[in-house]
Design a protein around this motif. Structure first.
Motif, PDB file in Angstrom:
ATOM      1  N   GLY A 196       0.819  -1.205   0.000  1.00  0.00           N
ATOM      2  CA  GLY A 196       0.000   0.000   0.000  1.00  0.00           C
ATOM      3  C   GLY A 196       0.849   1.250   0.000  1.00  0.00           C
ATOM      4  O   GLY A 196       0.543   2.215  -0.720  1.00  0.00           O
ATOM      5  N   ALA A 197       1.948   1.240   0.764  1.00  0.00           N
ATOM      6  CA  ALA A 197       2.830   2.409   0.807  1.00  0.00           C
ATOM      7  C   ALA A 197       3.424   2.663  -0.570  1.00  0.00           C
ATOM      8  O   ALA A 197       3.509   3.800  -1.035  1.00  0.00           O
ATOM      9  CB  ALA A 197       3.940   2.188   1.822  1.00  0.00           C
ATOM     10  N   HIS A 198       3.821   1.585  -1.225  1.00  0.00           N
ATOM     11  CA  HIS A 198       4.345   1.691  -2.591  1.00  0.00           C
ATOM     12  C   HIS A 198       3.303   2.330  -3.505  1.00  0.00           C
ATOM     13  O   HIS A 198       3.603   3.250  -4.267  1.00  0.00           O
ATOM     14  CB  HIS A 198       4.705   0.278  -3.052  1.00  0.00           C
ATOM     15  N   ALA A 199       2.045   1.866  -3.401  1.00  0.00           N
ATOM     16  CA  ALA A 199       0.986   2.405  -4.257  1.00  0.00           C
ATOM     17  C   ALA A 199       0.779   3.887  -3.998  1.00  0.00           C
ATOM     18  O   ALA A 199       0.643   4.684  -4.945  1.00  0.00           O
ATOM     19  CB  ALA A 199      -0.306   1.638  -4.025  1.00  0.00           C
ATOM     20  N   ILE A 200       0.790   4.290  -2.716  1.00  0.00           N
ATOM     21  CA  ILE A 200       0.575   5.704  -2.402  1.00  0.00           C
ATOM     22  C   ILE A 200       1.734   6.536  -2.939  1.00  0.00           C
ATOM     23  O   ILE A 200       1.529   7.611  -3.528  1.00  0.00           O
ATOM     24  CB  ILE A 200       0.434   5.917  -0.883  1.00  0.00           C
ATOM     25  N   ALA A 201       2.980   6.057  -2.759  1.00  0.00           N
ATOM     26  CA  ALA A 201       4.141   6.822  -3.222  1.00  0.00           C
ATOM     27  C   ALA A 201       4.080   7.013  -4.731  1.00  0.00           C
ATOM     28  O   ALA A 201       4.298   8.118  -5.250  1.00  0.00           O
ATOM     29  CB  ALA A 201       5.423   6.094  -2.834  1.00  0.00           C
ATOM     30  N   ARG A 202       3.740   5.936  -5.428  1.00  0.00           N
ATOM     31  CA  ARG A 202       3.651   6.006  -6.891  1.00  0.00           C
ATOM     32  C   ARG A 202       2.562   6.982  -7.309  1.00  0.00           C
ATOM     33  O   ARG A 202       2.765   7.819  -8.193  1.00  0.00           O
ATOM     34  CB  ARG A 202       3.342   4.592  -7.396  1.00  0.00           C
ATOM     35  N   ALA A 203       1.400   6.893  -6.638  1.00  0.00           N
ATOM     36  CA  ALA A 203       0.292   7.786  -6.981  1.00  0.00           C
ATOM     37  C   ALA A 203       0.674   9.226  -6.702  1.00  0.00           C
ATOM     38  O   ALA A 203       0.380  10.124  -7.512  1.00  0.00           O
ATOM     39  CB  ALA A 203      -0.950   7.404  -6.189  1.00  0.00           C
ATOM     40  N   ALA A 204       1.369   9.473  -5.581  1.00  0.00           N
ATOM     41  CA  ALA A 204       1.755  10.842  -5.245  1.00  0.00           C
ATOM     42  C   ALA A 204       2.686  11.385  -6.314  1.00  0.00           C
ATOM     43  O   ALA A 204       2.557  12.525  -6.755  1.00  0.00           O
ATOM     44  CB  ALA A 204       2.431  10.871  -3.878  1.00  0.00           C
ATOM     45  N   HIS A 205       3.633  10.540  -6.772  1.00  0.00           N
ATOM     46  CA  HIS A 205       4.569  11.015  -7.782  1.00  0.00           C
ATOM     47  C   HIS A 205       3.867  11.253  -9.108  1.00  0.00           C
ATOM     48  O   HIS A 205       4.131  12.240  -9.793  1.00  0.00           O
ATOM     49  CB  HIS A 205       5.719  10.024  -7.947  1.00  0.00           C
ATOM     50  N   ARG A 206       2.942  10.360  -9.459  1.00  0.00           N
ATOM     51  CA  ARG A 206       2.225  10.535 -10.730  1.00  0.00           C
ATOM     52  C   ARG A 206       1.328  11.756 -10.698  1.00  0.00           C
ATOM     53  O   ARG A 206       1.112  12.401 -11.728  1.00  0.00           O
ATOM     54  CB  ARG A 206       1.373   9.300 -11.018  1.00  0.00           C
TER      55      ARG A 206
ATOM     56  N   LEU B 259      12.385   3.641   0.480  1.00  0.00           N
ATOM     57  CA  LEU B 259      10.965   3.439   0.196  1.00  0.00           C
ATOM     58  C   LEU B 259      10.814   3.350  -1.315  1.00  0.00           C
ATOM     59  O   LEU B 259      11.253   4.242  -2.033  1.00  0.00           O
ATOM     60  CB  LEU B 259      10.183   4.641   0.740  1.00  0.00           C
ATOM     61  N   THR B 260      10.218   2.259  -1.807  1.00  0.00           N
ATOM     62  CA  THR B 260      10.088   2.103  -3.249  1.00  0.00           C
ATOM     63  C   THR B 260       9.019   3.043  -3.781  1.00  0.00           C
ATOM     64  O   THR B 260       7.916   3.080  -3.254  1.00  0.00           O
ATOM     65  CB  THR B 260       9.699   0.662  -3.598  1.00  0.00           C
ATOM     66  N   VAL B 261       9.339   3.799  -4.827  1.00  0.00           N
ATOM     67  CA  VAL B 261       8.355   4.708  -5.403  1.00  0.00           C
ATOM     68  C   VAL B 261       7.876   4.202  -6.751  1.00  0.00           C
ATOM     69  O   VAL B 261       6.691   4.231  -7.049  1.00  0.00           O
ATOM     70  CB  VAL B 261       8.936   6.127  -5.541  1.00  0.00           C
ATOM     71  N   GLY B 262       8.797   3.709  -7.585  1.00  0.00           N
ATOM     72  CA  GLY B 262       8.379   3.273  -8.898  1.00  0.00           C
ATOM     73  C   GLY B 262       9.189   2.100  -9.400  1.00  0.00           C
ATOM     74  O   GLY B 262      10.265   1.823  -8.891  1.00  0.00           O
ATOM     75  N   VAL B 263       8.634   1.402 -10.427  1.00  0.00           N
ATOM     76  CA  VAL B 263       9.332   0.277 -11.036  1.00  0.00           C
ATOM     77  C   VAL B 263       9.424   0.540 -12.527  1.00  0.00           C
ATOM     78  O   VAL B 263       8.456   0.946 -13.148  1.00  0.00           O
ATOM     79  CB  VAL B 263       8.572  -1.049 -10.800  1.00  0.00           C
ATOM     80  N   ASP B 264      10.620   0.331 -13.078  1.00  0.00           N
ATOM     81  CA  ASP B 264      10.761   0.335 -14.524  1.00  0.00           C
ATOM     82  C   ASP B 264      10.405  -1.062 -15.005  1.00  0.00           C
ATOM     83  O   ASP B 264      11.122  -2.024 -14.746  1.00  0.00           O
ATOM     84  CB  ASP B 264      12.206   0.689 -14.888  1.00  0.00           C
ATOM     85  N   GLU B 265       9.265  -1.203 -15.704  1.00  0.00           N
ATOM     86  CA  GLU B 265       8.752  -2.553 -15.946  1.00  0.00           C
ATOM     87  C   GLU B 265       9.538  -3.306 -16.992  1.00  0.00           C
ATOM     88  O   GLU B 265       9.419  -4.520 -17.094  1.00  0.00           O
ATOM     89  CB  GLU B 265       7.271  -2.487 -16.312  1.00  0.00           C
ATOM     90  N   GLU B 266      10.364  -2.620 -17.777  1.00  0.00           N
ATOM     91  CA  GLU B 266      11.136  -3.353 -18.779  1.00  0.00           C
ATOM     92  C   GLU B 266      12.435  -3.899 -18.200  1.00  0.00           C
ATOM     93  O   GLU B 266      12.784  -5.050 -18.425  1.00  0.00           O
ATOM     94  CB  GLU B 266      11.431  -2.441 -19.969  1.00  0.00           C
ATOM     95  N   THR B 267      13.149  -3.064 -17.431  1.00  0.00           N
ATOM     96  CA  THR B 267      14.432  -3.521 -16.915  1.00  0.00           C
ATOM     97  C   THR B 267      14.354  -3.984 -15.467  1.00  0.00           C
ATOM     98  O   THR B 267      15.348  -4.455 -14.916  1.00  0.00           O
ATOM     99  CB  THR B 267      15.461  -2.388 -17.001  1.00  0.00           C
ATOM    100  N   ASN B 268      13.150  -3.851 -14.832  1.00  0.00           N
ATOM    101  CA  ASN B 268      12.970  -4.196 -13.426  1.00  0.00           C
ATOM    102  C   ASN B 268      13.879  -3.395 -12.491  1.00  0.00           C
ATOM    103  O   ASN B 268      14.261  -3.866 -11.433  1.00  0.00           O
ATOM    104  CB  ASN B 268      13.166  -5.696 -13.175  1.00  0.00           C
ATOM    105  N   ASP B 269      14.246  -2.171 -12.905  1.00  0.00           N
ATOM    106  CA  ASP B 269      14.953  -1.294 -11.983  1.00  0.00           C
ATOM    107  C   ASP B 269      13.944  -0.635 -11.059  1.00  0.00           C
ATOM    108  O   ASP B 269      12.802  -0.390 -11.451  1.00  0.00           O
ATOM    109  CB  ASP B 269      15.704  -0.195 -12.750  1.00  0.00           C
ATOM    110  N   LEU B 270      14.376  -0.353  -9.838  1.00  0.00           N
ATOM    111  CA  LEU B 270      13.475   0.274  -8.880  1.00  0.00           C
ATOM    112  C   LEU B 270      13.885   1.723  -8.675  1.00  0.00           C
ATOM    113  O   LEU B 270      15.068   2.048  -8.683  1.00  0.00           O
ATOM    114  CB  LEU B 270      13.532  -0.457  -7.535  1.00  0.00           C
ATOM    115  N   TYR B 271      12.888   2.586  -8.482  1.00  0.00           N
ATOM    116  CA  TYR B 271      13.165   3.953  -8.067  1.00  0.00           C
ATOM    117  C   TYR B 271      12.893   4.038  -6.578  1.00  0.00           C
ATOM    118  O   TYR B 271      11.791   3.727  -6.133  1.00  0.00           O
ATOM    119  CB  TYR B 271      12.315   4.945  -8.862  1.00  0.00           C
ATOM    120  N   VAL B 272      13.906   4.418  -5.822  1.00  0.00           N
ATOM    121  CA  VAL B 272      13.843   4.301  -4.376  1.00  0.00           C
ATOM    122  C   VAL B 272      13.978   5.686  -3.766  1.00  0.00           C
ATOM    123  O   VAL B 272      14.890   6.438  -4.112  1.00  0.00           O
ATOM    124  CB  VAL B 272      14.967   3.379  -3.862  1.00  0.00           C
TER     125      VAL B 272
END
Lengths: 87, 118, 175
Positions: B90-100, C127-140
């Motif tokens: 859930g934290a991951h989802a919120i962080a992603r949504a906040a950034h988007r 804290l993970t923020v995003g995933v690059d779905e092609e290379t599976n790199d994480l944005y932390v």
């Protein structure tokens, strides 16, 4: 021994009220979602403690279902905020 | 008696970390740092509160009362697993949504995700 | 068919865990054992397409689950305790230097990336923020970036995990 559990529930309740401050002042929508997520977690914790305090095992089952459902809720709000929901 | 001490210690740690998490949410400057405080501390605190309940149930089972106390321990363990997994996701989802939704981390020294998006 | 059987078995195991202590055959009563079998067949018929989406069955190997439990109990739990003390310190002192960095993982399966992302979220300062779905790199998102390291193009796992090599563990579990 029983009083300890009630004290724990009281502390958790106070923490939930403190978290509601962040829920009210925001300032942005993601901040509020973070606060809501915290309230959910603390609610699950208090349900588990209450099940011991009142000796009702069924409260824990409610806590499991609440944890999973609140997760789905958080995901939906996150999807909406990220602009990924069509309609 | 030992079980009682363990329960008290676990409950104390759990409440302490939950309180620190709430304090962090009130104190930190932006969404991402607040998420740091929220996810780590409340998950850890709730795990310890659950551990207190599990120890309580296990101690009762040791004393010879089966049935409901075994169910209590096992179900609390399942709740703990559900919580640990869903909180992180859930934290991951919120962080992603906040950034988007255009929230930039502020203050921040570097933001690679923003660079990729642009 | 394999998907159906795997899902049914998993559902039945979950049912048995949830009803432990109900009777005298082992820990279960006869009624629960029969009802659980019926319910798990129905659940498997409905949800096999979601549960076994990728068509890979390497997680059906019990050895991987044993490793997962060992991973969660020792290295992960220690890192998590460290993370909490770290966050507690930052909550009280307010010393932060946040930013989002790229972390190359080298993992391939979805489940592996999920495990690593969740582990990162629950361990110190990240804290993970995003995933690059092609290379599976994480944005932390890191709460405290070391002085001068923010100019690096992409971080290696060594820079983030101090005590244990999480990607190594997860490669053993999930790939």
């Amino acid at each position: 021994m029983t009083e300890v559990w009630f004290v724990a529930v009281a502390v958790l309740g106070a923490l939930i009220v403190l978290t509601l401050v962040r829920l009210l002042i925001g300032p942005t929508a993601p901040d509020r979602v973070v606060a809501l997520d915290t309230v959910n977690t603390l609610t699950v914790a208090s349900m588990i403690v209450l099940s011991v305090a009142y000796k009702q095992t069924v409260f824990v089952d409610v806590a499991i279902v609440y944890a999973l459902l609140s997760f789905v809720g958080t995901l939906y709000i996150a999807k909406y905020l990220g602009g990924e929901m069509s309609a | 008696m030992i079980a009682d001490t363990i329960i008290m210690v676990c409950l104390g740690i759990g409440l302490l970390f939950n309180a620190l998490g709430v304090l962090g949410i009130l104190r930190f400057p932006d969404v991402y740092t607040r998420l740091h405080a929220e996810t780590k501390t409340t998950t850890f605190g709730t795990i310890f509160i659950s551990l207190a309940v599990i120890v309580y149930g296990a101690a009762r089972v040791m004393e010879g009362e089966t049935g409901t106390y075994l169910t209590l321990s096992v179900h609390t363990f399942v709740a703990l697993l559900a919580l640990a997994f869903t909180n992180a996701t859930g934290a991951h989802a919120i962080a992603r949504a906040a950034h988007r939704s255009g929230q930039v981390p502020k203050p921040a020294v570097v933001d690679r995700l923003q660079e990729v998006r642009e | 068919m394999i998907a159906f059987l795997v899902t049914a078995l998993f559902a039945y195991l979950v049912y048995l865990v949830l009803t432990a202590g109900s009777g005298t055959i082992g820990l279960w009563s006869q009624a629960e054992l029969i009802a659980g079998g019926g319910i798990s067949l129905v659940v498997a018929a409905i949800s096999r397409k979601f549960f076994c989406r990728t068509g890979e069955y390497r997680m059906a190997n019990p050895l991987r689950w044993v490793l997962l439990v060992a991973y969660a109990a020792v290295p992960f739990f220690i890192e998590m305790a460290r993370a909490n003390i770290d966050v507690a310190y930052r909550v009280i002192t307010g010393k932060i230097r946040p930013g989002i960095v790229k972390l190359s993982t080298g993992l391939e399966t979805d489940f592996g990336v999920l495990l690593l992302a969740n582990s990162i979220t629950l361990t110190p300062g990240t804290l993970t923020v995003g995933v690059d779905e092609e290379t599976n790199d994480l944005y932390v998102h890191m709460i405290n970036i070391g002085m001068g390291t923010e100019t690096k193009e992409s971080f290696e796992p060594d820079d983030v995990f101090a005590l244990f090599q999480f990607p190594e563990w997860i490669r053993r579990i999930a790939e």
